[in-house]
Design an enzyme around this catalytic site. Structure first.
Site: not given
Ligand code: NDP
Length: 295
Positions: A96, A119, A52
């Site tokens: 994460q 997200d 990422k």
């Protein structure tokens, strides 16, 4: 007839180039910034986070990584999230997953400011998705739509069957397809005669987590098959949820694994981060409205 292979690598690259161009031409004044929080040293998560950040660098998104020890407490993670919520250089916060057992993931995800929730996991953004209002949407389902649209697969009027009802893939994918006027059937482990339902699909999305679960007998000739699954086989190879070779003899278009949906997930994370920076800039602009004066 062999199905058209939908090349997620190429489409993701095109999305990244568009993002890079927007940043380079200074369509927005501030550099978009993404903060990634990693708790512990899970090898898969460490690789995802590294990728990422690499992609952020490549397109010109500023990124920060916070690695906390495996035994961190929930309040330590919450404090970090709260600091990042206030940090004006940061437009997107990504936690994460999975988090270690002592931490309630839901509490952490709900603590992320909805305005930085790139997200799309915060319940306010989930609500906006249900209501079809602008907000952040989970990256993998967004990537599925991008793949379909850029491959000129007609969604409007199609019967879309989504297998898997998770909060991060199946449910949002079903809603995005519905908002684009597909007729949507959402299936799960209790669905009766799943094969017959799948055979009705013009667009079949497999988000199950079981290698080669979707066979050619479950696919209507000419259908578009989107394979979200990423399953590690005992021999170390990756497999999707679709039995690729036989299904590609029946389907009209199909995504491979790897190289299909996977690359799109990170591309859409970058896209959401850029969008967040744009929204932040729009919020900061004076609205031009006059305030009230109290006499
Ligand atoms: P979850 O385990 O959260 O959900 C799986 C879903 O599949 C559940 O809704 C479950 O039904 C359903 N299911 C399981 N077995 C069956 C069955 N026999 N028949 C019908 N439905 C079944 O998985 P995720 O949604 O998180 O992920 C799905 C797959 O996608 C995984 O392989 C994952 O690794 C991959 N993935 C890939 C990403 C990418 O970037 N490409 C991103 C995220 C995930 P029920 O609800 O009834 O239990």
């Amino acid at each position: 007839m062999t199905a058209m292979k939908i090349n997620g690598k190429l489409i993701a690259q095109a999305v990244r180039e568009e993002i890079q161009r927007e940043i380079e031409t200074q369509a927005i004044k501030e550099t978009p910034g993404l903060a990634v929080i990693l708790v512990g040293e899970d090898p898969a998560s460490t690789i995802y986070v590294r990728n990422k950040r690499k992609m952020c660098d490549a397109v010109g998104i500023y990124s920060e990584q916070y690695t906390l020890p495996e035994d961190s407490s929930e309040s330590e993670v919450l404090h970090l999230v709260e600091d990042l919520n206030q940090n004006t250089k940061i437009h997107g916060i990504l936690v994460q997953l999975p988090l270690p057992k002592q931490i309630d993931s839901r509490r952490i995800l709900d603590a992320v400011s909805p305005e930085k929730d790139v997200d799309g996991f915060h319940y306010l953004n989930v609500g906006k998705l249900v209501a079809n209002r602008p907000g952040f949407v989970s990256c993998t389902p967004l990537g599925i739509i991008e793949l379909l649209e850029r491959s000129k697969i007609e969604i409007k009027g199609a019967h879309a069957v989504v297998v898997g009802r998770s909060d991060i893939v199946g449910k949002p994918a079903a809603l995005l397809l519905l908002h684009r006027h597909a007729t949507v059937t959402l299936c799960h482990s209790k669905t009766r005669d799943l094969a017959a339902v799948c055979r009705e699909a013009d667009i079949l999305v497999a988000a199950i987590g079981r290698p080669q679960f979707i066979t050619e007998k479950m696919v209507k000739p000419g259908a578009t098959v989107i394979d979200v699954g990423i399953n590690r086989l005992p021999d170390g190879h990756l497999s999707g949820d679709v039995d690729y070779d036989p299904v590609s003899q029946v389907a009209g278009a199909i995504t491979p694994v790897p190289g299909g949906v996977g690359p799109m997930t990170i591309a859409m994370l970058l896209s959401n981060t850029l969008q967040s920076a744009k929204w932040a800039e729009a919020r900061a602009k004076p609205s031009g409205k006059r305030g009230h004066t109290k006499e």
